[in-house]
Design a protein around this motif. Structure first.
Motif, PDB file in Angstrom:
ATOM      1  N   THR A  10       1.306  23.770  15.783  1.00  0.00           N
ATOM      2  CA  THR A  10       0.538  24.980  15.831  1.00  0.00           C
ATOM      3  C   THR A  10       0.302  24.831  17.020  1.00  0.00           C
ATOM      4  O   THR A  10       0.197  26.527  17.656  1.00  0.00           O
ATOM      5  N   ASN A  11      -0.683  24.459  17.703  1.00  0.00           N
ATOM      6  CA  ASN A  11      -1.477  25.086  19.066  1.00  0.00           C
ATOM      7  C   ASN A  11      -1.100  23.573  20.095  1.00  0.00           C
ATOM      8  O   ASN A  11      -0.847  22.421  19.626  1.00  0.00           O
ATOM      9  N   THR A  30       1.835  27.105  19.781  1.00  0.00           N
ATOM     10  CA  THR A  30       3.022  26.243  19.964  1.00  0.00           C
ATOM     11  C   THR A  30       3.727  26.927  20.261  1.00  0.00           C
ATOM     12  O   THR A  30       4.601  27.733  19.053  1.00  0.00           O
ATOM     13  N   GLU A  31       4.322  27.237  21.088  1.00  0.00           N
ATOM     14  CA  GLU A  31       6.634  27.712  20.991  1.00  0.00           C
ATOM     15  C   GLU A  31       7.161  27.262  21.949  1.00  0.00           C
ATOM     16  O   GLU A  31       6.908  26.887  23.391  1.00  0.00           O
ATOM     17  N   ARG A  33       9.991  26.447  23.740  1.00  0.00           N
ATOM     18  CA  ARG A  33      10.944  27.785  24.458  1.00  0.00           C
ATOM     19  C   ARG A  33       9.488  27.997  25.395  1.00  0.00           C
ATOM     20  O   ARG A  33       9.825  28.966  26.754  1.00  0.00           O
ATOM     21  N   ARG A  34       8.640  28.224  25.162  1.00  0.00           N
ATOM     22  CA  ARG A  34       7.776  28.092  26.349  1.00  0.00           C
ATOM     23  C   ARG A  34       7.827  27.815  27.722  1.00  0.00           C
ATOM     24  O   ARG A  34       7.916  26.367  27.741  1.00  0.00           O
ATOM     25  N   ALA A  69       9.593  20.750  23.676  1.00  0.00           N
ATOM     26  CA  ALA A  69       8.604  21.303  24.605  1.00  0.00           C
ATOM     27  C   ALA A  69       8.151  20.159  25.538  1.00  0.00           C
ATOM     28  O   ALA A  69       7.286  20.844  26.898  1.00  0.00           O
TER      29      ALA A  69
END
Length: 259
Positions: A10-11, A30-31, A33-34, A69
């Motif tokens: 989530t984060n 959280t992403e 693809r960031r 990530a």
């Protein structure tokens, strides 16, 4: 200084440690693809606000349960801090604990790091409850060995499932019910009672069963974002340690010779 990064489902939590002291901490959604550049724009500004020069970050350690990530976090370390990030559980950052389960390699990094930190901070047998996207219960024996645990849906996941699969139930916020009654007088109260007190009952019931199976007194250590919320509703927890994972990363980095 050490930059510890805990990438959860989530984060992603970033924390700056000076020795064992946490100087600052921040979180971002959280992403997977960031990109490293996106992280940098956000993180470098926060470091500046806290008065921490970029050059003060001399080591970086990453723990992640989101494999996609990891690469961008490693690029962040290389490109913007000129550091090769240590990865918890890999190379010279081994957990150095006995993971006594059927498939040791399947244990999530966050749970292993929590086990390291909990054993270092609290003596005896332990049950660590981490209130994250999932709620995990981990048994760590008095020698620091990870003996197994439980994975349950997090309370927000449970609420999402309830709302998402019913036509007329509204979205509500998770909080301690204002009334002590467990007989709700309206739809929202009934939902909150069911989700909140049902979750407390699950926690208490599972810990009782785990203690019986362990067969020795076991302290309960709670961590994760919602630990404080549930601490108000039960006397189950011997300690609430919101920074357990970050402290575990600090311990691993220190053992690897980084500070």
């Amino acid at each position: 200084m050490l930059l510890a990064i805990d990438a959860g489902n989530t984060n992603v939590v970033f924390a700056v440690l000076e020795g064992s002291e946490i100087r600052a901490r921040w979180r971002i959604a959280t992403e997977a693809r960031r990109t490293a550049d996106e992280y940098a724009v956000w993180l470098l500004r926060l470091l500046e606000i806290e008065g921490i020069p970029r050059e003060a970050i001399t080591n970086i350690i990453v723990s992640t349960v989101v494999p996609r990530a990891l690469h961008n976090l490693q690029v962040l370390a290389n490109r913007y801090f000129d550091v090769d990030a240590m990865v918890a559980g890999q190379g010279n950052v081994a957990y150095a604990i006995d993971i006594d389960v059927d498939e040791p390699g399947s244990l999530g990094a966050d749970r292993a790091v929590n086990a390291v930190a909990a054993h270092a901070k609290y003596p005896g047998d332990l049950i660590v409850i981490d209130f994250g996207t999932a709620t995990t219960f981990d048994a760590i024996d008095f020698n620091g060995a990870y003996k197994g645990g439980i994975i349950a849906p997090g309370i927000n996941l449970s609420l999402d499932a309830l709302v998402g699969h019913t036509a007329m139930l509204p979205r509500i916020a998770i909080e301690v019910p204002k009334s002590n009654s467990i007989v709700g007088r309206n739809t929202e109260d009934q939902m909150l009672i069911g989700v909140f007190w049902g979750y407390v009952a699950m926690i208490e019931g599972l810990v009782s069963r785990m203690r019986s199976e362990i067969g020795r007194p076991a302290k309960v250590v709670a961590t994760g974002g919602l630990a404080i919320l549930f601490d108000e509703a039960t006397d189950l927890f011997d300690a609430v340690d919101a920074d357990l994972t970050i402290e575990g990363l600090g311990i691993l980095a220190s053992r690897a010779g980084a500070t």
